[in-house]
Design a protein around this motif. Sequence first.
Motif, PDB file in Angstrom:
ATOM      1  N   GLY A  32     -11.665 -18.423 -55.691  1.00  0.00           N
ATOM      2  CA  GLY A  32     -11.819 -17.627 -56.906  1.00  0.00           C
ATOM      3  C   GLY A  32     -11.596 -16.168 -56.593  1.00  0.00           C
ATOM      4  O   GLY A  32     -11.590 -15.761 -55.434  1.00  0.00           O
ATOM      5  N   GLY A  33     -11.388 -15.363 -57.618  1.00  0.00           N
ATOM      6  CA  GLY A  33     -11.131 -13.945 -57.404  1.00  0.00           C
ATOM      7  C   GLY A  33     -11.466 -13.137 -58.632  1.00  0.00           C
ATOM      8  O   GLY A  33     -12.000 -13.660 -59.621  1.00  0.00           O
ATOM      9  N   ARG A  34     -11.149 -11.879 -58.561  1.00  0.00           N
ATOM     10  CA  ARG A  34     -11.429 -10.963 -59.669  1.00  0.00           C
ATOM     11  C   ARG A  34     -10.872 -11.504 -60.981  1.00  0.00           C
ATOM     12  O   ARG A  34     -11.509 -11.431 -62.011  1.00  0.00           O
ATOM     13  N   TRP A  35      -9.672 -12.083 -60.951  1.00  0.00           N
ATOM     14  CA  TRP A  35      -9.001 -12.510 -62.179  1.00  0.00           C
ATOM     15  C   TRP A  35      -8.774 -14.007 -62.256  1.00  0.00           C
ATOM     16  O   TRP A  35      -7.985 -14.465 -63.079  1.00  0.00           O
ATOM     17  N   ASN A  36      -9.415 -14.790 -61.408  1.00  0.00           N
ATOM     18  CA  ASN A  36      -9.273 -16.250 -61.512  1.00  0.00           C
ATOM     19  C   ASN A  36     -10.541 -16.952 -61.044  1.00  0.00           C
ATOM     20  O   ASN A  36     -11.129 -16.582 -60.037  1.00  0.00           O
ATOM     21  N   PRO A  37     -10.947 -17.984 -61.785  1.00  0.00           N
ATOM     22  CA  PRO A  37     -12.092 -18.780 -61.342  1.00  0.00           C
ATOM     23  C   PRO A  37     -11.687 -19.740 -60.231  1.00  0.00           C
ATOM     24  O   PRO A  37     -10.500 -20.015 -60.017  1.00  0.00           O
ATOM     25  N   VAL A  38     -12.662 -20.256 -59.529  1.00  0.00           N
ATOM     26  CA  VAL A  38     -12.409 -21.286 -58.522  1.00  0.00           C
ATOM     27  C   VAL A  38     -11.653 -22.425 -59.198  1.00  0.00           C
ATOM     28  O   VAL A  38     -11.979 -22.827 -60.318  1.00  0.00           O
ATOM     29  N   GLY A  39     -10.622 -22.912 -58.521  1.00  0.00           N
ATOM     30  CA  GLY A  39      -9.822 -24.022 -59.042  1.00  0.00           C
ATOM     31  C   GLY A  39      -8.574 -23.591 -59.787  1.00  0.00           C
ATOM     32  O   GLY A  39      -7.703 -24.410 -60.059  1.00  0.00           O
ATOM     33  N   ALA A  40      -8.463 -22.313 -60.114  1.00  0.00           N
ATOM     34  CA  ALA A  40      -7.299 -21.808 -60.841  1.00  0.00           C
ATOM     35  C   ALA A  40      -6.431 -20.972 -59.899  1.00  0.00           C
ATOM     36  O   ALA A  40      -6.857 -19.903 -59.449  1.00  0.00           O
ATOM     37  N   PRO A  41      -5.221 -21.440 -59.583  1.00  0.00           N
ATOM     38  CA  PRO A  41      -4.342 -20.664 -58.702  1.00  0.00           C
ATOM     39  C   PRO A  41      -4.004 -19.301 -59.302  1.00  0.00           C
ATOM     40  O   PRO A  41      -3.916 -19.148 -60.528  1.00  0.00           O
ATOM     41  N   ALA A  42      -3.810 -18.331 -58.437  1.00  0.00           N
ATOM     42  CA  ALA A  42      -3.398 -16.988 -58.850  1.00  0.00           C
ATOM     43  C   ALA A  42      -2.672 -16.329 -57.696  1.00  0.00           C
ATOM     44  O   ALA A  42      -2.952 -16.623 -56.528  1.00  0.00           O
ATOM     45  N   ILE A  43      -1.751 -15.475 -58.032  1.00  0.00           N
ATOM     46  CA  ILE A  43      -1.096 -14.621 -57.039  1.00  0.00           C
ATOM     47  C   ILE A  43      -1.627 -13.214 -57.272  1.00  0.00           C
ATOM     48  O   ILE A  43      -1.585 -12.703 -58.394  1.00  0.00           O
ATOM     49  N   TYR A  44      -2.125 -12.614 -56.216  1.00  0.00           N
ATOM     50  CA  TYR A  44      -2.552 -11.219 -56.265  1.00  0.00           C
ATOM     51  C   TYR A  44      -1.549 -10.414 -55.455  1.00  0.00           C
ATOM     52  O   TYR A  44      -1.279 -10.748 -54.295  1.00  0.00           O
ATOM     53  N   ALA A  45      -0.987  -9.392 -56.069  1.00  0.00           N
ATOM     54  CA  ALA A  45       0.007  -8.560 -55.407  1.00  0.00           C
ATOM     55  C   ALA A  45      -0.202  -7.127 -55.881  1.00  0.00           C
ATOM     56  O   ALA A  45      -1.008  -6.859 -56.773  1.00  0.00           O
ATOM     57  N   ALA A  46       0.536  -6.213 -55.276  1.00  0.00           N
ATOM     58  CA  ALA A  46       0.432  -4.798 -55.642  1.00  0.00           C
ATOM     59  C   ALA A  46       1.810  -4.258 -55.980  1.00  0.00           C
ATOM     60  O   ALA A  46       2.827  -4.787 -55.524  1.00  0.00           O
ATOM     61  N   ARG A  47       1.814  -3.208 -56.754  1.00  0.00           N
ATOM     62  CA  ARG A  47       3.077  -2.581 -57.107  1.00  0.00           C
ATOM     63  C   ARG A  47       3.531  -1.597 -56.037  1.00  0.00           C
ATOM     64  O   ARG A  47       4.665  -1.157 -56.043  1.00  0.00           O
ATOM     65  N   GLU A  48       2.648  -1.270 -55.100  1.00  0.00           N
ATOM     66  CA  GLU A  48       2.992  -0.374 -53.997  1.00  0.00           C
ATOM     67  C   GLU A  48       2.629  -1.058 -52.682  1.00  0.00           C
ATOM     68  O   GLU A  48       1.597  -1.715 -52.597  1.00  0.00           O
ATOM     69  N   LEU A  49       3.446  -0.852 -51.674  1.00  0.00           N
ATOM     70  CA  LEU A  49       3.208  -1.442 -50.358  1.00  0.00           C
ATOM     71  C   LEU A  49       1.857  -0.996 -49.788  1.00  0.00           C
ATOM     72  O   LEU A  49       1.074  -1.807 -49.295  1.00  0.00           O
ATOM     73  N   SER A  50       1.550   0.286 -49.885  1.00  0.00           N
ATOM     74  CA  SER A  50       0.285   0.788 -49.337  1.00  0.00           C
ATOM     75  C   SER A  50      -0.914   0.180 -50.055  1.00  0.00           C
ATOM     76  O   SER A  50      -1.961  -0.068 -49.436  1.00  0.00           O
ATOM     77  N   THR A  51      -0.766  -0.087 -51.338  1.00  0.00           N
ATOM     78  CA  THR A  51      -1.853  -0.703 -52.101  1.00  0.00           C
ATOM     79  C   THR A  51      -2.064  -2.145 -51.652  1.00  0.00           C
ATOM     80  O   THR A  51      -3.210  -2.599 -51.522  1.00  0.00           O
ATOM     81  N   ALA A  52      -0.986  -2.860 -51.387  1.00  0.00           N
ATOM     82  CA  ALA A  52      -1.106  -4.244 -50.900  1.00  0.00           C
ATOM     83  C   ALA A  52      -1.912  -4.277 -49.602  1.00  0.00           C
ATOM     84  O   ALA A  52      -2.799  -5.115 -49.428  1.00  0.00           O
TER      85      ALA A  52
END
Length: 170
Positions: A32-52
């Motif tokens: 689970g994560g900030r924008w997804n509950p356990v069991g729900a796949p999500a991709i977390y990425a950043a718009r800037e390399l340094s942010t990633a």
Amino acid sequence: MPDTGQKLTLWRAFVPQWAHMPLSGDGAARFGGRWNPVGAPAIYAARELSTAWAEYNQGFVQHPALIAQLELSGARLADLTDRNILAELGVSDAIHKCEWRDAMDRKQVPQTHRLRKSLLKDGWHGVVYPSFMSPGGTCVALWDWNGKGGPRLDVIDPDHRLPKSPASWL
């Protein structure tokens, strides 16, 4: 909100062991994560390399990471960095300070998960939100990708350096 026809360059930092699966959301589904509950796949990425990089390490020890460049197209992303969009959605910028981990630990549904559910119902594929670890940086949480008729997410690997199986870790 980014236009559905616009291509968006994203950066994703992740555990090198999963280099053969750069477009998997299985880790997010598992924990689970900030924008997804356990069991729900999500991709977390950043718009800037340094942010990633900053988001991956979360301000702790600098862990080894694989950083991949991604290209996203055809996605409807709710831009939660825009106060007007937040107002249209009936939420304030306080959502960015949501204690989602604490809520999950207490078996409660975080405010971010409730908003995700509403956005999914309305046909959104994900959100753009401000980075917590890299002030001024922005992140993307993507809930729907590479399915029939949905947004397309590709890893940029022109020299085919990413492994195709976990065998490289044996």
